[in-house]
Scaffold this motif. Structure first.
Motif, PDB file in Angstrom:
ATOM      1  N   PRO A   1       0.825  -1.208   0.000  1.00 29.52           N
ATOM      2  CA  PRO A   1       0.000   0.000   0.000  1.00 29.52           C
ATOM      3  C   PRO A   1       0.862   1.262   0.000  1.00 29.52           C
ATOM      4  O   PRO A   1       1.953   1.280   0.585  1.00 29.52           O
ATOM      5  N   ALA A   2       0.370   2.298  -0.643  1.00 24.58           N
ATOM      6  CA  ALA A   2       1.037   3.599  -0.645  1.00 24.58           C
ATOM      7  C   ALA A   2      -0.019   4.659  -0.908  1.00 24.58           C
ATOM      8  O   ALA A   2      -0.638   4.664  -1.976  1.00 24.58           O
ATOM      9  N   GLY A   3      -0.244   5.545   0.063  1.00 22.23           N
ATOM     10  CA  GLY A   3      -1.292   6.542  -0.095  1.00 22.23           C
ATOM     11  C   GLY A   3      -2.638   5.868  -0.297  1.00 22.23           C
ATOM     12  O   GLY A   3      -3.019   4.964   0.438  1.00 22.23           O
ATOM     13  N   GLY A   4      -3.343   6.284  -1.333  1.00 25.03           N
ATOM     14  CA  GLY A   4      -4.609   5.651  -1.660  1.00 25.03           C
ATOM     15  C   GLY A   4      -4.488   4.565  -2.700  1.00 25.03           C
ATOM     16  O   GLY A   4      -5.481   4.104  -3.261  1.00 25.03           O
ATOM     17  N   GLY A   5      -3.258   4.129  -2.964  1.00 29.52           N
ATOM     18  CA  GLY A   5      -3.028   3.105  -3.976  1.00 29.52           C
ATOM     19  C   GLY A   5      -1.933   2.163  -3.574  1.00 29.52           C
ATOM     20  O   GLY A   5      -1.949   1.616  -2.467  1.00 29.52           O
ATOM     21  N   ALA A   6      -0.949   1.982  -4.471  1.00 24.13           N
ATOM     22  CA  ALA A   6       0.090   0.984  -4.212  1.00 24.13           C
ATOM     23  C   ALA A   6       1.345   1.309  -4.993  1.00 24.13           C
ATOM     24  O   ALA A   6       1.322   2.047  -5.991  1.00 24.13           O
ATOM     25  N   HIS A   7       2.444   0.758  -4.539  1.00 26.27           N
ATOM     26  CA  HIS A   7       3.680   0.650  -5.307  1.00 26.27           C
ATOM     27  C   HIS A   7       3.841  -0.820  -5.671  1.00 26.27           C
ATOM     28  O   HIS A   7       3.637  -1.698  -4.818  1.00 26.27           O
ATOM     29  N   ALA A   8       4.219  -1.091  -6.907  1.00 26.71           N
ATOM     30  CA  ALA A   8       4.405  -2.469  -7.357  1.00 26.71           C
ATOM     31  C   ALA A   8       5.757  -2.595  -8.044  1.00 26.71           C
ATOM     32  O   ALA A   8       6.184  -1.692  -8.779  1.00 26.71           O
ATOM     33  N   LEU A   9       6.397  -3.749  -7.825  1.00 25.31           N
ATOM     34  CA  LEU A   9       7.744  -3.958  -8.344  1.00 25.31           C
ATOM     35  C   LEU A   9       7.946  -5.399  -8.751  1.00 25.31           C
ATOM     36  O   LEU A   9       7.195  -6.297  -8.352  1.00 25.31           O
ATOM     37  N   TRP A  10       8.993  -5.601  -9.526  1.00 28.15           N
ATOM     38  CA  TRP A  10       9.390  -6.946  -9.934  1.00 28.15           C
ATOM     39  C   TRP A  10      10.876  -6.919 -10.223  1.00 28.15           C
ATOM     40  O   TRP A  10      11.363  -6.019 -10.920  1.00 28.15           O
ATOM     41  N   THR A  11      11.591  -7.877  -9.655  1.00 28.56           N
ATOM     42  CA  THR A  11      13.021  -7.980  -9.921  1.00 28.56           C
ATOM     43  C   THR A  11      13.198  -8.645 -11.281  1.00 28.56           C
ATOM     44  O   THR A  11      13.514  -9.838 -11.379  1.00 28.56           O
ATOM     45  N   ALA A  12      12.955  -7.880 -12.311  1.00 26.53           N
ATOM     46  CA  ALA A  12      12.940  -8.411 -13.672  1.00 26.53           C
ATOM     47  C   ALA A  12      14.329  -8.851 -14.116  1.00 26.53           C
ATOM     48  O   ALA A  12      15.310  -8.175 -13.840  1.00 26.53           O
ATOM     49  N   PRO A  13      14.422 -10.001 -14.794  1.00 24.36           N
ATOM     50  CA  PRO A  13      15.715 -10.375 -15.375  1.00 24.36           C
ATOM     51  C   PRO A  13      16.171  -9.294 -16.344  1.00 24.36           C
ATOM     52  O   PRO A  13      15.430  -8.888 -17.229  1.00 24.36           O
ATOM     53  N   ALA A  14      17.370  -8.793 -16.115  1.00 24.79           N
ATOM     54  CA  ALA A  14      17.855  -7.697 -16.957  1.00 24.79           C
ATOM     55  C   ALA A  14      19.371  -7.746 -17.001  1.00 24.79           C
ATOM     56  O   ALA A  14      20.016  -8.105 -16.018  1.00 24.79           O
ATOM     57  N   PRO A  15      19.941  -7.398 -18.136  1.00 30.17           N
ATOM     58  CA  PRO A  15      21.409  -7.378 -18.233  1.00 30.17           C
ATOM     59  C   PRO A  15      21.991  -6.181 -17.499  1.00 30.17           C
ATOM     60  O   PRO A  15      21.328  -5.167 -17.309  1.00 30.17           O
TER      61      PRO A  15
END
Length: 374
Positions: free
Chosen positions: A240-254
Motif C-alpha cells: 500500500p502507498a497513499g490511496g493506492g500501491a507501489h508495485a515492483l518486480w526484480t525483472a531479469p535484466a542485463p
C-alpha cells in the motif's frame, strides 16, 4: 563521495566516530538519484545470518528515530506467498533456518490460515510466511534526516574528477570546485561507485542493473493495512502507498552502464498489471484483475539502478589502496542496510572492526549467489 542514503548514513556515523566529514554530491540536492526511487522497504527475512544481523541493526535505529522524526515508518509486515509445492517446501526450509539464527517471529501459514488472515489472497496458494516486524519507510526523509543530524559539511553540485595520491595513499580528491584534502576517502556513490573507483585505478566487482517501480495513486481495492505481498516464485510484489500501491518486480535484466537519468518502459507496467502475464500481480491476489479492468486505472513509473556484487552483499570498508574505502554494492537492499552497513564501514575504517570480523570486507572471497527472491 555520494549524497544518497548510503552517503548520508556514512557521514552520520563518521561524525560520531570523531571524523570531520565532508559529503560531496554531484547533483544539486541530496538523495535524488536512486534513493527516492526505492520502495523504502525493510525485512529480516533473509537467507543468511549476516544480512539478518545487519538489517536488524538498521531497523532498531529506524524505530528509535521514528520516535523523534516522522520518517514514514510502517511495520505492516512482509508476506511471501508460494503457489507451488516446490516453493512451499523452500519457504518451510527457510523459516527453519531463520529460527536457528534467532529469527523466531516468522510465521509459516498454511493455505487456510493465510486465507483467513489475508482474505485477498487467491484460494489456490500453497503456503505463506509472514513477519509483522518487517515494513517500509520514506527513504528520502530518512536520508535527509541522517544528513542533518550528522553535522557534516554538505557540498552539492560538485563532481569528483580524480584522486589525490601521496605515495600509495589516497589523501583526498580533485573536484570541479577544487581540491578536498582528507585522510580517509569513502566511495558511497551507489550506481556511480564503479566509475568513481576507476578514477583511482580500482576495479570494484559491481554490476548496475535497471530496476523500475510502478506507482498507482488510486487503487481502492488495496487494503491500507496490507503487508508487502510477494509471490515467492516470481518475486512480483506490491505494498500500500497513499490511496493506492507501489508495485515492483526484480525483472531479469542485463547489466548496463551507470546512468544519471534511467528510462522507464510501459512493458514493465503491463507485465505486473496484465493478468495474462507470467508474473502478474493477479496470480496470487485476484483483485488485481479488477484493477486491470477498471476505468480508474492510472499509473506512472520511476526507474533507478541496483548495484550488485557477485554474492549479493555490500562492500564495506577499506580497499587495497590505503586511505580509500567503500560503502556500496547493497544489491537492492540499500535502504534497509544503510544504517547497519554504514556503521560497519566506518568501524572498519577506524579499526574498530577488524577484517577478520567483517564478512562484507571488499577483498573477501566471493561466490556467485542467486537472488534472495527480491
Amino acid at each position: 563521495m555520494g549524497g544518497g542514503i548510503i552517503g548520508c548514513a556514512t557521514a552520520y556515523f563518521a561524525e560520531r566516530a570523531g571524523l570531520k566529514t565532508v559529503v560531496l554530491e554531484q547533483r544539486p540536492a541530496l538523495a535524488t538519484l536512486t534513493t527516492p526511487v526505492a520502495t523504502g522497504a525493510f525485512r529480516l527475512q533473509f537467507d543468511n545470518v549476516e544480512e539478518v544481523d545487519l538489517v536488524r541493526e538498521s531497523v532498531a535505529f529506524f524505530d528509535d528515530l521514528q520516535q523523534r522524526v516522522d520518517i514514514g515508518l510502517r511495520h505492516q509486515g512482509y508476506l511471501f506467498v508460494a503457489r507451488t509445492d516446490d516453493g512451499a517446501l523452500s519457504q518451510r526450509n527457510l523459516v527453519a533456518a531463520q529460527r536457528t539464527w534467532g529469527l523466531t517471529d516468522v510465521e509459516l501459514l498454511d493455505r487456510s490460515e493465510a486465507g483467513r488472515r489475508f482474505p485477498y489472497l487467491a484460494p489456490d496458494i500453497v503456503n505463506a510466511r509472514f513477519r509483522q516486524g518487517d515494513g517500509w519507510l520514506e527513504p528520502r526523509r530518512l536520508a535527509l534526516e541522517l544528513a542533518r543530524a550528522s553535522g557534516a559539511r554538505i557540498e552539492t553540485g560538485v563532481t569528483v574528477t580524480g584522486f589525490r595520491i601521496d605515495g600509495d595513499r589516497a589523501r583526498g580528491v580533485a573536484t570541479t570546485s577544487g581540491a578536498v584534502h582528507a585522510d580517509n576517502v569513502v566511495i558511497a556513490a551507489g550506481p556511480l561507485s564503479g566509475p568513481v573507483a576507476k578514477l583511482a585505478g580500482l576495479d570494484l566487482p559491481l554490476a548496475t542493473v535497471r530496476r523500475q517501480k510502478l506507482i498507482l495513486p488510486d487503487v481502492p481495492q488495496v487494503p491500507a493495512d496490507a503487508p508487502m505481498t510477494i509471490e515467492f516464485e516470481t518475486g512480483a510484489h506490491w505494498r500500500p502507498a497513499g490511496g493506492g500501491a507501489h508495485a515492483l518486480w526484480t525483472a531479469p535484466a542485463p547489466a548496463g552502464p551507470p546512468l544519471d537519468d534511467v528510462p522507464t518502459t510501459a512493458e514493465f507496467a503491463f507485465g505486473l498489471l496484465n493478468p495474462a502475464s507470467d508474473h502478474a500481480l493477479a496470480r496470487i491476489v485476484p483483485f488485481w484483475k479488477e484493477v486491470w479492468a477498471s476505468s480508474r486505472l492510472q499509473w506512472w513509473l520511476q526507474a533507478g539502478q541496483y548495484t550488485y556484487t557477485p554474492d549479493r552483499r555490500p562492500l564495506l570498508g577499506p580497499t587495497r589502496i590505503p586511505g580509500l574505502a567503500v560503502n556500496t554494492g547493497y544489491s537492492g537492499h540499500g535502504i534497509m542496510g544503510s544504517v547497519g552497513g554504514s556503521r560497519r564501514a566506518v568501524d572498519a575504517i577506524t579499526g574498530k572492526l577488524s577484517p577478520a570480523d567483517n564478512p562484507f570486507r571488499p577483498d573477501r572471497p566471493m561466490e556467485t549467489r542467486a537472488f534472495d527472491v527480491l
